[in-house]
Design a protein around this motif. Structure first.
Motif, PDB file in Angstrom:
ATOM      1  N   ALA A  66       0.834  -1.205   0.000  1.00  0.00           N
ATOM      2  CA  ALA A  66       0.000   0.000   0.000  1.00  0.00           C
ATOM      3  C   ALA A  66       0.870   1.257   0.000  1.00  0.00           C
ATOM      4  CB  ALA A  66      -0.934  -0.005   1.206  1.00  0.00           C
ATOM      5  N   MET A  67       1.973   1.209   0.721  1.00  0.00           N
ATOM      6  CA  MET A  67       2.895   2.346   0.751  1.00  0.00           C
ATOM      7  C   MET A  67       3.449   2.610  -0.643  1.00  0.00           C
ATOM      8  SD  MET A  67       6.599   2.578   2.565  1.00  0.00           S
ATOM      9  CE  MET A  67       7.261   1.479   1.316  1.00  0.00           C
ATOM     10  N   ARG A  68       3.830   1.561  -1.339  1.00  0.00           N
ATOM     11  CA  ARG A  68       4.371   1.711  -2.701  1.00  0.00           C
ATOM     12  C   ARG A  68       3.328   2.266  -3.668  1.00  0.00           C
ATOM     13  NH1 ARG A  68       7.851  -3.735  -2.396  1.00  0.00           N
ATOM     14  NH2 ARG A  68       9.735  -2.789  -1.530  1.00  0.00           N
ATOM     15  N   TRP A 133       8.686   0.351  17.898  1.00  0.00           N
ATOM     16  CA  TRP A 133       9.191   0.917  16.643  1.00  0.00           C
ATOM     17  C   TRP A 133       8.041   1.114  15.650  1.00  0.00           C
ATOM     18  CZ3 TRP A 133      13.397  -1.929  13.286  1.00  0.00           C
ATOM     19  CH2 TRP A 133      13.841  -1.090  12.252  1.00  0.00           C
ATOM     20  N   GLY A 134       7.181   0.107  15.535  1.00  0.00           N
ATOM     21  CA  GLY A 134       6.048   0.193  14.622  1.00  0.00           C
ATOM     22  C   GLY A 134       5.075   1.305  15.006  1.00  0.00           C
ATOM     23  N   ILE A 135       4.851   1.488  16.299  1.00  0.00           N
ATOM     24  CA  ILE A 135       3.984   2.573  16.764  1.00  0.00           C
ATOM     25  C   ILE A 135       4.588   3.922  16.371  1.00  0.00           C
ATOM     26  CG2 ILE A 135       3.124   3.766  18.828  1.00  0.00           C
ATOM     27  CD1 ILE A 135       2.800   0.894  20.067  1.00  0.00           C
ATOM     28  N   ALA A 136       5.908   4.049  16.549  1.00  0.00           N
ATOM     29  CA  ALA A 136       6.581   5.306  16.175  1.00  0.00           C
ATOM     30  C   ALA A 136       6.428   5.585  14.686  1.00  0.00           C
ATOM     31  CB  ALA A 136       8.054   5.244  16.571  1.00  0.00           C
ATOM     32  N   ILE A 137       6.577   4.571  13.860  1.00  0.00           N
ATOM     33  CA  ILE A 137       6.429   4.752  12.413  1.00  0.00           C
ATOM     34  C   ILE A 137       4.983   5.079  12.070  1.00  0.00           C
ATOM     35  CG2 ILE A 137       6.481   3.523  10.201  1.00  0.00           C
ATOM     36  CD1 ILE A 137       9.072   2.195  11.207  1.00  0.00           C
ATOM     37  N   PHE A 138       4.043   4.386  12.705  1.00  0.00           N
ATOM     38  CA  PHE A 138       2.624   4.663  12.491  1.00  0.00           C
ATOM     39  C   PHE A 138       2.331   6.141  12.760  1.00  0.00           C
ATOM     40  CE2 PHE A 138      -1.747   5.127  13.855  1.00  0.00           C
ATOM     41  CZ  PHE A 138      -2.451   4.359  12.952  1.00  0.00           C
ATOM     42  N   LEU A 139       2.819   6.645  13.893  1.00  0.00           N
ATOM     43  CA  LEU A 139       2.578   8.042  14.266  1.00  0.00           C
ATOM     44  C   LEU A 139       3.246   9.011  13.287  1.00  0.00           C
ATOM     45  CD1 LEU A 139       2.929   7.745  18.148  1.00  0.00           C
ATOM     46  CD2 LEU A 139       0.810   7.974  16.797  1.00  0.00           C
ATOM     47  N   GLN A 140       4.438   8.657  12.807  1.00  0.00           N
ATOM     48  CA  GLN A 140       5.121   9.516  11.833  1.00  0.00           C
ATOM     49  C   GLN A 140       4.351   9.580  10.518  1.00  0.00           C
ATOM     50  OE1 GLN A 140       9.188   8.277  11.360  1.00  0.00           O
ATOM     51  NE2 GLN A 140       9.718   8.765  13.475  1.00  0.00           N
ATOM     52  N   ILE A 141       3.863   8.448  10.059  1.00  0.00           N
ATOM     53  CA  ILE A 141       3.089   8.432   8.807  1.00  0.00           C
ATOM     54  C   ILE A 141       1.790   9.199   9.000  1.00  0.00           C
ATOM     55  CG2 ILE A 141       1.842   6.987   7.152  1.00  0.00           C
ATOM     56  CD1 ILE A 141       3.979   4.819   7.643  1.00  0.00           C
ATOM     57  N   LYS A 142       1.158   9.007  10.142  1.00  0.00           N
ATOM     58  CA  LYS A 142      -0.101   9.712  10.417  1.00  0.00           C
ATOM     59  C   LYS A 142       0.120  11.221  10.430  1.00  0.00           C
ATOM     60  CE  LYS A 142      -4.223   9.113  13.117  1.00  0.00           C
ATOM     61  NZ  LYS A 142      -5.091   9.096  11.970  1.00  0.00           N
ATOM     62  N   ARG A 144       2.974  13.000   9.139  1.00  0.00           N
ATOM     63  CA  ARG A 144       3.662  13.556   7.967  1.00  0.00           C
ATOM     64  C   ARG A 144       3.173  13.003   6.632  1.00  0.00           C
ATOM     65  NH1 ARG A 144       9.503  12.338  10.363  1.00  0.00           N
ATOM     66  NH2 ARG A 144       9.333  13.554  12.273  1.00  0.00           N
ATOM     67  N   GLY A 145       2.472  11.888   6.680  1.00  0.00           N
ATOM     68  CA  GLY A 145       2.066  11.240   5.439  1.00  0.00           C
ATOM     69  C   GLY A 145       3.188  10.357   4.909  1.00  0.00           C
ATOM     70  N   LEU A 146       2.997   9.857   3.713  1.00  0.00           N
ATOM     71  CA  LEU A 146       4.008   9.010   3.094  1.00  0.00           C
ATOM     72  C   LEU A 146       5.018   9.890   2.365  1.00  0.00           C
ATOM     73  CD1 LEU A 146       1.863   6.067   1.733  1.00  0.00           C
ATOM     74  CD2 LEU A 146       3.505   5.996   3.607  1.00  0.00           C
ATOM     75  N   THR A 147       6.152  10.065   3.004  1.00  0.00           N
ATOM     76  CA  THR A 147       7.252  10.817   2.407  1.00  0.00           C
ATOM     77  C   THR A 147       8.367   9.825   2.097  1.00  0.00           C
ATOM     78  OG1 THR A 147       8.344  11.226   4.524  1.00  0.00           O
ATOM     79  CG2 THR A 147       6.669  12.838   3.822  1.00  0.00           C
ATOM     80  N   GLU A 149      11.177   9.754   3.502  1.00  0.00           N
ATOM     81  CA  GLU A 149      11.733   9.357   4.800  1.00  0.00           C
ATOM     82  C   GLU A 149      10.856   8.325   5.514  1.00  0.00           C
ATOM     83  OE1 GLU A 149      13.194  11.351   9.022  1.00  0.00           O
ATOM     84  OE2 GLU A 149      12.268  12.605   7.500  1.00  0.00           O
ATOM     85  N   THR A 150       9.548   8.569   5.584  1.00  0.00           N
ATOM     86  CA  THR A 150       8.680   7.610   6.275  1.00  0.00           C
ATOM     87  C   THR A 150       8.571   6.302   5.492  1.00  0.00           C
ATOM     88  OG1 THR A 150       6.677   8.573   5.285  1.00  0.00           O
ATOM     89  CG2 THR A 150       7.328   9.369   7.485  1.00  0.00           C
ATOM     90  N   ALA A 151       8.638   6.394   4.171  1.00  0.00           N
ATOM     91  CA  ALA A 151       8.603   5.171   3.357  1.00  0.00           C
ATOM     92  C   ALA A 151       9.858   4.334   3.591  1.00  0.00           C
ATOM     93  CB  ALA A 151       8.462   5.522   1.883  1.00  0.00           C
ATOM     94  N   ASN A 152      11.007   4.987   3.659  1.00  0.00           N
ATOM     95  CA  ASN A 152      12.257   4.277   3.904  1.00  0.00           C
ATOM     96  C   ASN A 152      12.229   3.612   5.280  1.00  0.00           C
ATOM     97  OD1 ASN A 152      14.910   3.481   3.155  1.00  0.00           O
ATOM     98  ND2 ASN A 152      15.733   5.064   4.500  1.00  0.00           N
TER      99      ASN A 152
END
Length: 181
Positions: A66-68, A133-142, A144-147, A149-152
């Protein structure tokens, strides 16, 4: 460079788990007056853990897909499902540890129980870290969106989560199934 550094990190993690598995194989028959694997292992919680963790591997793959496709909501949804499944796995593992304690299986019971609990606990600690770690990424995507950096970060996280699943397959096969025989 982030991916290269992460692969080096995974190499170190593979060595950690290889050491744990080697130690387990050395101590698996050193039960002293304690129980053997066949006496303490129960198939139901182990199957639940396995199904839940393998399903989470599938859902993290769906999150990356979905990210891709640049589908932020779907990425967050599948990441959330992955985290819930990871928490479910951890809950069953905690139940299993409590059960072991109640039947007298501790680090001091025997060489076998000591390395068993160390191996399972190390994997559980890695899953716990993966949840945070997954919670942190979830919050970052929420936020900032899919950038880029967040995709990487999400992709690297998915590699880590798949690594945990592969380690669990080894634990399931060579500790639990072999121990139940």
């Amino acid at each position: 460079m982030n991916i290269l550094g992460f692969w080096i990190f995974l190499g170190a993690e593979i060595m950690l788990f290889a050491t744990l598995f080697t130690s387990y194989f050395i101590y698996e028959n050193r039960i002293g007056s304690g129980p053997s694997g066949a006496e303490i292992f129960e198939i139901t919680p182990v199957l639940i853990e396995t199904i839940v963790l393998l399903t989470s591997s599938f859902t993290i793959g769906l999150a990356i897909n979905a990210m891709r496709l640049n589908r932020t909501k779907a990425t967050l949804w599948f990441l959330a499902i992955t985290l819930v499944l990871g928490a479910t796995f951890l809950s069953v593992e905690i139940y299993e540890f409590i059960h072991y304690y109640h039947i007298g299986v501790t680090l001091q019971t025997s060489g076998f129980t000591g390395i068993l609990l160390t191996t399972l606990g190390t994997h559980g600690a890695h899953v716990t870290f993966g949840l945070f770690w997954g919670i942190a990424i979830f919050l970052q995507i929420k936020k900032r969106g899919l950038t880029l950096e967040t995709a990487n970060k999400s992709f690297i996280y998915s590699l880590y989560w798949h690594f945990l699943d592969v380690m669990w397959i080894f634990i399931f096969s060579f500790i639990y199934l072999k121990g139940m025989m």
